[in-house]
Design an enzyme around this catalytic site. Structure first.
Site, mmCIF file in Angstrom:
data_model
loop_
_atom_site.group_PDB
_atom_site.id
_atom_site.type_symbol
_atom_site.label_atom_id
_atom_site.label_comp_id
_atom_site.label_asym_id
_atom_site.label_seq_id
_atom_site.Cartn_x
_atom_site.Cartn_y
_atom_site.Cartn_z
ATOM 1 C CB THR A 90 -4.147 -8.069 8.406
ATOM 2 O OG1 THR A 90 -4.991 -7.421 7.444
ATOM 3 C CG2 THR A 90 -4.097 -9.560 8.108
ATOM 4 C CG HIS B 82 -1.970 -1.108 1.126
ATOM 5 N ND1 HIS B 82 -2.701 -1.532 2.206
ATOM 6 C CD2 HIS B 82 -2.371 -1.889 0.088
ATOM 7 C CE1 HIS B 82 -3.506 -2.526 1.834
ATOM 8 N NE2 HIS B 82 -3.317 -2.757 0.556
ATOM 9 C CD GLU C 273 -10.843 -7.958 16.622
ATOM 10 O OE1 GLU C 273 -11.310 -7.603 17.717
ATOM 11 O OE2 GLU C 273 -10.968 -7.304 15.573
#
Ligand code: APR
Length: 236
Positions: A184, A115, A211
């Site tokens: 990510t 990116h 998570e």
């Protein structure tokens, strides 16, 4: 953890994909986590060509703020663990979605930035691109010598990824024996395609995240916790 450590040790070729979560413990906020990013703007509202065309000063206020914050940040144990992993592996590639440059500051060399780089700017008029590490910038929005408007040399939503970066990342995902995905949310494409691609080509998949993500069910092992704590332990 034991099993993941063994798989990682035994893998001859490793590709790593990192996201904002690996820089969280360096004090660089993630985009979608509870930390939120900036005032109440979402990246989808600011990191777009349309937002920049509409209000280049606002978009640059956000990037100038992030650049100053990143300038003060230091690489953490997670970044350093990946630099150490690179030293141990003959065949290795670190593919990052992050634009903060903390992997290189931690010593990583074989890095592909999908990116772009927040420390580079590109002229919207003449196309000249250059490193510009001034933080804060003297004027917002900054101007090129040609008078044109400078933009951050990063990939915004709806824009294509740098061709060579994507090709290297895809080739590594197809050929690696093991893929390690760190920090990510796996929601932004095409970066989120790399793990399914690696898995489909027979790679083992290890995830490190606070998570559960859409990749967790796909992973051979999904470790719950902080990258700065779990990555050094993976290399013990
Ligand atoms: N250790 C490990 N994982 C963490 C940590 C931590 N300390 N802190 C947060 N995470 C996890 C979160 O649970 C979340 O899954 O990191 C992930 C961060 O997700 P995002 O904020 O969506 O970041 P990322 O996946 O890199 O975003 C992808 O979106 O905004 C665009 O171009 C931008 O590159 C970015 C892309």
């Amino acid at each position: 953890m034991q099993q993941a450590r063994k798989w990682l040790r035994d893998a001859a070729s490793v590709v790593v994909l990192t996201g904002a979560g690996i820089s969280a413990e360096s004090g660089v906020p993630t985009f979608r986590g509870p930390g939120g990013l900036w005032r109440n703007y979402r990246p989808e509202d600011l990191a777009t060509p349309e937002a920049f065309a509409r209000d280049p000063e606002l978009v640059w206020q956000w990037y100038d703020w992030r650049r100053a914050l990143i300038r003060r940040a230091q690489p953490n144990e997670g970044h350093r663990a990946l630099a150490e992993l690179e030293r141990r592996k003959e065949k290795f590639l670190l593919v990052t979605q992050n634009v903060d440059g903390l992997h290189e500051r931690a010593g990583s060399r074989r890095v592909v930035k999908l990116h772009g780089d927040i420390w580079r700017v590109r002229c919207t008029a003449c196309g000249a691109a250059d490193r510009d590490e001034r933080a804060p910038l003297p004027q917002l929005p900054p101007r090129c010598r040609c008078g044109g408007l400078l933009r951050p040399d990063v990939v915004w939503f709806g824009e294509p990824l740098p061709d060579s970066a994507w090709r290297q990342a895809e080739a590594a995902a197809r050929s690696a024996e093991l893929m390690l995905v760190v920090g990510t949310s796996a929601l932004v494409y095409p970066a989120a395609e790399l793990a399914p691609l690696a898995r489909g080509a027979g790679a083992r998949l290890i995830e490190v995240n606070l998570e559960e993500t859409p990749l967790s069910a796909l992973s051979d092992c999904s470790l719950r916790g902080k990258a700065a704590e779990l990555l050094p332990r993976l290399l013990e």
